[in-house]
Scaffold this motif. Structure first.
Motif, PDB file in Angstrom:
ATOM      1  N   ASP A   1      37.439   9.608  34.059  1.00  0.00           N
ATOM      2  CA  ASP A   1      36.485   8.591  34.481  1.00  0.00           C
ATOM      3  C   ASP A   1      36.744   8.077  35.890  1.00  0.00           C
ATOM      4  OD1 ASP A   1      38.798   7.215  33.962  1.00  0.00           O
ATOM      5  OD2 ASP A   1      37.945   5.890  32.432  1.00  0.00           O
ATOM      6  N   PHE A   2      37.776   8.615  36.569  1.00  0.00           N
ATOM      7  CA  PHE A   2      38.030   8.210  37.951  1.00  0.00           C
ATOM      8  C   PHE A   2      37.213   9.039  38.951  1.00  0.00           C
ATOM      9  CE2 PHE A   2      41.485  10.956  36.394  1.00  0.00           C
ATOM     10  CZ  PHE A   2      41.343  12.066  37.226  1.00  0.00           C
ATOM     11  N   PHE A   3      36.466  10.028  38.476  1.00  0.00           N
ATOM     12  CA  PHE A   3      35.612  10.790  39.387  1.00  0.00           C
ATOM     13  C   PHE A   3      34.507   9.880  39.926  1.00  0.00           C
ATOM     14  CE2 PHE A   3      37.999  14.327  38.247  1.00  0.00           C
ATOM     15  CZ  PHE A   3      37.563  15.483  38.885  1.00  0.00           C
ATOM     16  N   LEU A   4      34.220  10.022  41.218  1.00  0.00           N
ATOM     17  CA  LEU A   4      33.289   9.117  41.874  1.00  0.00           C
ATOM     18  C   LEU A   4      31.841   9.495  41.591  1.00  0.00           C
ATOM     19  CD1 LEU A   4      34.906   8.691  45.415  1.00  0.00           C
ATOM     20  CD2 LEU A   4      35.398   7.449  43.299  1.00  0.00           C
ATOM     21  N   THR A   5      31.005   8.490  41.407  1.00  0.00           N
ATOM     22  CA  THR A   5      29.575   8.717  41.270  1.00  0.00           C
ATOM     23  C   THR A   5      28.979   9.013  42.649  1.00  0.00           C
ATOM     24  OG1 THR A   5      29.012   6.389  41.628  1.00  0.00           O
ATOM     25  CG2 THR A   5      29.496   7.079  39.354  1.00  0.00           C
ATOM     26  N   SER A   6      27.747   9.499  42.662  1.00  0.00           N
ATOM     27  CA  SER A   6      27.085   9.772  43.941  1.00  0.00           C
ATOM     28  C   SER A   6      26.950   8.502  44.767  1.00  0.00           C
ATOM     29  CB  SER A   6      25.710  10.404  43.704  1.00  0.00           C
ATOM     30  OG  SER A   6      24.907   9.565  42.898  1.00  0.00           O
ATOM     31  N   GLU A   7      26.726   7.367  44.101  1.00  0.00           N
ATOM     32  CA  GLU A   7      26.620   6.097  44.816  1.00  0.00           C
ATOM     33  C   GLU A   7      27.953   5.715  45.445  1.00  0.00           C
ATOM     34  OE1 GLU A   7      23.440   6.536  41.924  1.00  0.00           O
ATOM     35  OE2 GLU A   7      25.635   6.572  41.683  1.00  0.00           O
ATOM     36  N   GLU A   8      29.045   5.966  44.750  1.00  0.00           N
ATOM     37  CA  GLU A   8      30.371   5.656  45.286  1.00  0.00           C
ATOM     38  C   GLU A   8      30.721   6.576  46.457  1.00  0.00           C
ATOM     39  OE1 GLU A   8      32.718   3.889  41.389  1.00  0.00           O
ATOM     40  OE2 GLU A   8      32.382   6.058  41.545  1.00  0.00           O
ATOM     41  N   ARG A   9      30.338   7.850  46.352  1.00  0.00           N
ATOM     42  CA  ARG A   9      30.586   8.765  47.470  1.00  0.00           C
ATOM     43  C   ARG A   9      29.778   8.345  48.700  1.00  0.00           C
ATOM     44  NH1 ARG A   9      29.662  12.546  43.560  1.00  0.00           N
ATOM     45  NH2 ARG A   9      27.794  13.363  44.585  1.00  0.00           N
ATOM     46  N   GLU A  10      28.529   7.959  48.476  1.00  0.00           N
ATOM     47  CA  GLU A  10      27.679   7.532  49.589  1.00  0.00           C
ATOM     48  C   GLU A  10      28.230   6.263  50.238  1.00  0.00           C
ATOM     49  OE1 GLU A  10      24.565   7.412  52.341  1.00  0.00           O
ATOM     50  OE2 GLU A  10      25.305   9.030  51.039  1.00  0.00           O
ATOM     51  N   ALA A  11      28.714   5.340  49.428  1.00  0.00           N
ATOM     52  CA  ALA A  11      29.295   4.113  49.978  1.00  0.00           C
ATOM     53  C   ALA A  11      30.541   4.423  50.812  1.00  0.00           C
ATOM     54  CB  ALA A  11      29.641   3.147  48.849  1.00  0.00           C
ATOM     55  N   SER A  12      31.349   5.378  50.344  1.00  0.00           N
ATOM     56  CA  SER A  12      32.534   5.780  51.085  1.00  0.00           C
ATOM     57  C   SER A  12      32.165   6.404  52.423  1.00  0.00           C
ATOM     58  CB  SER A  12      33.355   6.773  50.254  1.00  0.00           C
ATOM     59  OG  SER A  12      34.392   7.344  51.012  1.00  0.00           O
ATOM     60  N   LEU A  13      31.126   7.259  52.424  1.00  0.00           N
ATOM     61  CA  LEU A  13      30.684   7.890  53.663  1.00  0.00           C
ATOM     62  C   LEU A  13      30.152   6.843  54.640  1.00  0.00           C
ATOM     63  CD1 LEU A  13      30.035  10.282  55.458  1.00  0.00           C
ATOM     64  CD2 LEU A  13      27.963  10.676  54.094  1.00  0.00           C
ATOM     65  N   LYS A  14      29.357   5.922  54.141  1.00  0.00           N
ATOM     66  CA  LYS A  14      28.817   4.881  55.015  1.00  0.00           C
ATOM     67  C   LYS A  14      29.940   4.057  55.642  1.00  0.00           C
ATOM     68  CE  LYS A  14      24.224   4.228  53.011  1.00  0.00           C
ATOM     69  NZ  LYS A  14      23.317   3.284  52.281  1.00  0.00           N
ATOM     70  N   LYS A  15      30.973   3.772  54.874  1.00  0.00           N
ATOM     71  CA  LYS A  15      32.117   3.027  55.405  1.00  0.00           C
ATOM     72  C   LYS A  15      32.804   3.807  56.514  1.00  0.00           C
ATOM     73  CE  LYS A  15      36.453   0.793  54.042  1.00  0.00           C
ATOM     74  NZ  LYS A  15      37.372   0.499  52.900  1.00  0.00           N
TER      75      LYS A  15
END
Length: 238
Positions: free
Chosen positions: A25-39
């Motif tokens: 369950d620690f795999f990132l969702t698409s929303e979490e990946r997008e937030a990381s990229l934006k950061k």
């Protein structure tokens, strides 16, 4: 070898969904990946080029479109097999090991230059590839190109607080997992071999990688092909 098609958001979302169903369950969702990229892109000025520093499979299988690739190095970070992979190149019973940058030492690799029109699309593909489980942290680091120029490049360092992190493994144990672990992406030893061969082709001598090449070959009872003799006094430093 990874292809761009395999790194589409749809394919990655399916991989993440399957991993979560399996209990990861620690795999990132698409929303979490997008937030990381934006950061990460907060450090980037639109309209400028960007650089990516590669030290592992990105050197021999980038799956990126780029304007230029140059040998390069970073200080303060070393190449290290320091986190478990129970799916890609291993299993839960015998996880493989993957490379990340850990603090200390130095590391030689490749810097890819992305033209301004490539930055957003190629970094999105890169994030789909590297930011699956969150074990990596994106970091912009000073990177010295072999021609002497210093640029700032994004790269991926290990999150030492992540559950997959396994730094300071005895090299004998690391070699065992690399020698025998296999998963849906193939054998862990092939990942090591490809990295070592590509490093040598660039004139990079990494004693840590070469020591692992020799130990894995010994464990498997196989000859070492085209390996640079290991410098045992420098084991663990890239």
């Amino acid at each position: 070898m990874l292809t761009r098609e395999e790194l589409s958001s749809e394919r990655i979302d399916q991989i993440v969904a399957d991993a979560r169903k399996a209990g990861y369950d620690f795999f990132l969702t698409s929303e979490e990946r997008e937030a990381s990229l934006k950061k990460a892109l907060q450090r980037y000025k639109p309209g400028e080029e960007a650089w990516v520093f590669a030290y592992g499979s990105l050197m021999w299988n980038p799956a990126l479109e780029y304007a230029e690739a140059l040998p390069s190095s970073v200080e303060g970070w070393r190449r290290s097999f320091c986190f478990w992979t129970p799916l890609g190149r291993g299993t839960p019973e015998l996880p493989g090991l993957m490379l990340a940058l850990e603090g200390g030492g130095s590391c030689e690799g490749i810097a890819y230059r992305l033209a301004p029109h490539q930055v957003r699309s190629e970094l999105a593909i890169l994030w789909n590839r590297e930011m699956l489980s969150g074990v990596y942290q994106a970091r912009w680091v000073p990177t010295r190109l072999r021609d002497g120029r210093v640029v700032t490049a994004v790269t991926f360092v290990v999150d030492t607080a992540h559950c997959q992190y396994c730094g300071d493994l005895p090299i004998e144990r690391a070699a065992h997992h690399i020698a025998f672990a296999e998963g849906r992406r193939g054998a862990c030893r092939d990942y090591l071999t490809n990295t070592a061969e590509h490093a040598r082709s660039l004139g990079i001598h990494d004693p840590y990688i070469e020591e692992l090449v020799h130990r894995v070959a010994d464990l498997r009872g196989e000859p070492v092909v085209h390996a640079v003799p290991p410098d045992t006094e420098a084991v663990g430093e890239a």
